[in-house]
Motif scaffolding. Structure first.
Motif, short mmCIF file in Angstrom:
data_model
loop_
_atom_site.label_atom_id
_atom_site.label_comp_id
_atom_site.label_asym_id
_atom_site.label_seq_id
_atom_site.Cartn_x
_atom_site.Cartn_y
_atom_site.Cartn_z
N ALA A 7 0.92 -1.09 0.08
CA ALA A 7 0.00 0.01 0.03
C ALA A 7 0.91 1.16 0.04
O ALA A 7 1.84 1.21 0.70
N MET A 63 -2.49 -3.94 -6.32
CA MET A 63 -3.16 -3.70 -5.41
C MET A 63 -4.31 -5.06 -5.16
O MET A 63 -5.36 -4.61 -5.94
N THR A 112 -6.62 1.10 -3.59
CA THR A 112 -6.14 0.46 -2.16
C THR A 112 -7.39 0.82 -1.07
O THR A 112 -7.81 -0.21 -0.52
N GLY A 138 -8.83 -2.86 -2.10
CA GLY A 138 -7.64 -3.51 -0.96
C GLY A 138 -8.13 -3.64 0.47
O GLY A 138 -7.87 -4.72 1.14
N SER A 139 -8.62 -2.53 0.90
CA SER A 139 -8.97 -2.70 2.17
C SER A 139 -10.62 -2.88 2.33
O SER A 139 -11.12 -3.43 3.35
O1 LIG Z 1 -4.62 -2.30 5.63
C1 LIG Z 1 -3.57 -2.17 4.70
O2 LIG Z 1 -2.62 -1.14 4.68
C2 LIG Z 1 -3.70 -3.15 3.63
C3 LIG Z 1 -3.45 -2.82 2.33
C4 LIG Z 1 -4.87 -2.99 1.84
C5 LIG Z 1 -5.18 -4.19 2.78
N1 LIG Z 1 -4.54 -3.98 3.66
#
Ligand SMILES: O=C(O)[C@@H]1CCC=N1
Ligand SMILES: NC(=O)C1=CN([C@@H]2O[C@H](COP(=O)(O)OP(=O)(O)OC[C@H]3O[C@@H](n4cnc5c(N)ncnc54)[C@H](OP(=O)(O)O)[C@@H]3O)[C@@H](O)[C@H]2O)C=CC1
Length: 278
Positions: free
Chosen positions: A104, A125, A176, A180-181
């Motif tokens: 990230a 990502m 992200t 990603g999250s």
């Molecule tokens: O939380 C995070 O920083 C990592 C990147 C996206 C998911 N988990």
């Protein structure tokens, strides 16, 4: 690296934690030969698990895994990426691998600089549903990445779900924040719905079963039906009915604004991770 698309590139994962495990599992399940995958991971228990579960070759140190590999997947935390890159500079400059980072925030320019310069770098990502082949990955390639190298990066991530190429790297922090999250936001919703169901008198088991299948069913409709989310929502919402009562409560509580603020905070955190670790 050799640009030939006709062979399977040797891939070295630097970092064998949660996300690397998801990607390796997806690659092996898709038929990528285990002997074309190496992993560097300092934690012995994680190395043993990866070796046993997927038959991949594991090493304690990054250089041992990266030596001779065509593609390096950097899967360590953003906070240690600069230090990990520093140890790989001589090898990166001697071999010029395709570098794929899943961290990230960390930019392709930072990675290229930290690895000594003049390297093809792809920023990816993915997300944790990759473990089940149900992930999605946003990808951005720097200008030094050839078409064959983009195809190699795409094939790596496409093993665990669809890929979306992004033209403007600045928006990778938004990728992200959204996907990603994103699984964590859905899990939070699941937790809250389960607790609320129990508060209304359901047993924990019944609440869990009802919430799980509701999220799966709704997500399946989002993917399989042509209509957008607002149309699907309207179909559930009978005028003067139960759903309307809930939706009005969400709207009155500022649900959309809250989601907007949460995703803005995650996007901003990505930028901070880049700046703070430079
Ligand atoms: O939380 C995070 O920083 C990592 C990147 C996206 C998911 N988990
Ligand atoms: N988890 C997620 O949902 C997602 C994570 N990401 C990104 O993936 C990256 C990894 O995240 P995640 O898998 O969750 O983190 P983990 O902490 O589970 O995995 C990282 C692993 O790298 C190891 N490591 C540390 N230093 C080195 C080194 N020098 N050489 C090799 N390995 C090393 C760590 O060991 P130790 O614990 O001893 O430090 C750890 O086991 C992060 O950059 C994150 O931003 C991207 C998308 C989604």
């Amino acid at each position: 690296m050799n640009d030939s698309a006709s062979r399977t590139p040797t891939v070295a994962f630097i970092g064998g934690g949660n996300m690397a495990r998801s990607l390796i599992g997806g690659l092996v399940a898709r038929g990528r030969p285990a002997d074309a995958i190496r992993v560097a991971e300092p934690v012995a228990a994680l190395r043993d698990g990866l070796q046993q579960d997927f038959g991949v070759t594991c090493a304690e140190h990054a250089t041992a895994a990266a030596e001779g590999a065509d593609v390096w997947v950097l899967a360590v935390k953003p906070q240690v990426m600069r230090e990990v890159s520093a140890a790989l500079v001589p090898l990166a400059q001697a071999r010029r691998p395709l570098v794929v980072s899943i961290a990230a925030g960390i930019t392709t320019a930072q990675l290229e600089r930290w690895l000594g310069g003049d390297l093809p770098v792809v920023r990816a990502m993915p997300n944790t549903p990759a473990l089940l082949g149900a992930g999605i990955t946003g990808l951005f390639a720097n200008a030094r990445t050839s078409d064959a190298q983009r195809a190699d990066a795409d094939a790596l991530l496409d093993a665990v779900g669809p890929t979306v190429w992004i033209d403007d790297e600045a928006t990778m922090d938004a990728v992200t924040a959204v996907s990603g999250s994103g699984p964590a936001y859905v899990f939070l919703l699941a937790e809250a719905m389960q607790a609320a169901g129990v508060a209304q008198g359901l047993s924990p088991d019944a609440a869990r079963a009802l919430v799980q299948q509701t999220l799966l069913g709704a997500a399946t409709m989002l993917v399989k039906q042509a209509e957008p989310a607002d149309v699907l929502r309207a179909r559930v919402t009978s005028p003067g009915g139960t759903t309307q009562a809930a939706i009005e409560t969400f709207e009155a509580g500022g649900f959309r604004e809250l989601v907007g603020r949460a995703i803005a905070a995650a996007t901003q955190r990505g930028r901070q991770l880049s700046a703070a670790n430079d």
